[in-house]
Scaffold this active site. Structure first.
Site, short mmCIF file in Angstrom:
data_model
loop_
_atom_site.label_atom_id
_atom_site.label_comp_id
_atom_site.label_asym_id
_atom_site.label_seq_id
_atom_site.Cartn_x
_atom_site.Cartn_y
_atom_site.Cartn_z
CB SER A 1 -0.98 -0.05 1.18
OG SER A 1 -2.03 0.87 1.02
CG ASP B 1 -4.44 -2.17 0.81
OD1 ASP B 1 -3.61 -2.79 1.51
OD2 ASP B 1 -4.44 -0.93 0.69
#
Length: 355
Positions: free
Chosen positions: A42, A206
């Protein structure tokens, strides 16, 4: 100082990733410190890509300067998102009691966004949908993976179909892979990438769901033993969460630390086997674990501030990261390539940081 080689493991956490920006900015000051590999998830993947892009294009101090410029540019673009002006205005009027704090939570952009994502999907925008990270990342001078210079980059994402972690590296660590690593599914549409391992178009979310960050790529035999983890999700919170926002925030922190804690438990198990001489003549690595963190700062913030990357917050996070990295180097530079600076058994029952 003699040359020392390390690997970096960079956690994700939205705007709090600016803490890692500060850490990297400080580490780049040290010519004796070589970054051999970066595993990022991320925001950690964004930082890792910016760092790799600079170090792979130039050698020596020019590469460090280019990496620093890339990181500055990346977070300047992220900082263009408006900060929380409504809450700052309300708090500037009078000191707010606890009840007013609860009220201002309802008026924060993060709260509005959280409520909207419970009703609307990123797929509801139709042809007007845009992932803003794409344009930000494409402005960076993307790493030349044909050039062996610079650290190896590992980018973690979550395969939506299988629920498993997927780590992109070398030529596969593209802009799309970094976007996938930072794809919170309630904010962004899944990023679709043709996966050579499966031969099909796969959708990714993610990487924090399955590896925050992914540790196992850093166990490769050709990489150094030292893994420096930059934590931006607090491991410890002393106070009991009581409000709905506090409970949701702590749930977010625990869930996004779960994979890291699992990896550290596995490493601790391997270390016990080494200590008992039960891995004699077996090709298993015994990593040296270090952490750079500021849990005091992170305890002053909450999970929703990850979604409000105002310039003031980002500047505060960068300064804190620089200070934390400076303290780490002051206290533990001599330990690098020699011993752990995290007491893993104590980590699961206490602070675990060796003073």
């Amino acid at each position: 100082m003699e040359e020392k080689r390390i690997n970096l493991a960079l956690q994700g956490g939205g705007a709090h990733g600016a803490f890692s920006w500060g850490v990297l900015d400080r580490l780049l000051d040290e010519d004796w410190l070589t970054i051999s590999a970066i595993s990022g998830t991320s925001a950690g993947a964004l930082n890792g890509a910016a760092l790799k892009a600079g170090l792979s294009r130039h050698g020596g101090r020019a590469g460090r300067r280019a990496a620093r410029e890339n990181l500055d540019h990346l977070w300047a673009q992220v900082g263009r998102i408006s900060d929380n002006r409504i809450v700052r205005w309300m708090h500037s009027l009078i000191p707010t009691p606890r009840g007013m704090d609860r009220l201002t939570e309802l008026f924060s952009p993060a709260a509005w966004l959280d409520n909207l994502t419970r009703v609307f999907s990123p797929y509801d925008y139709g042809p007007f949908y845009v992932n803003p990270l794409g344009s930000v990342l494409r402005e960076l001078p993307w790493p030349d993976f044909g050039n062996a210079r610079g650290p190896q980059l590992f980018v973690a994402a979550t395969n939506v179909r299988t629920g498993r972690i997927r780590v992109f590296t070398n030529a596969a660590a593209t802009v799309e892979a970094v976007m996938a690593s930072a794809c919170l599914p309630n904010l962004f549409r899944a990023v679709e990438i043709c996966d050579p391992d499966t031969g099909r178009l796969e959708a990714f979310w993610d990487g924090g769901f399955t590896g925050n960050p992914a540790m196992f790529p850093l166990y490769a035999p050709h990489l150094p033993r030292d893994i420096v983890i930059v934590n931006i999700n607090p491991l410890m919170r002393e106070g009991l969460p009581k409000t709905p926002v506090e409970i949701a925030d702590r749930m977010n922190e625990v869930s996004f630390n779960a994979s890291l804690m699992s990896d550290l438990r596995a490493i601790n198990f391997v270390k016990r086997l080494y200590a008992e001489d039960r891995l004699h003549n077996r090709p298993m690595k015994n990593p040296l674990i270090h952490m750079i963190l500021d849990d005091t700062l992170m305890n002053d913030l909450n999970a929703r501030s990850k979604l409000t990357p105002g310039p003031g917050l980002l500047a505060r996070m960068k300064l804190a990261g620089q200070a934390a990295a400076d303290a780490f180097l002051r206290d533990h530079a001599d330990a690098l390539n020699r011993r752990d600076t995290v007491d893993l058994p104590a980590l699961f029952t206490g602070s675990g940081i060796i003073g």
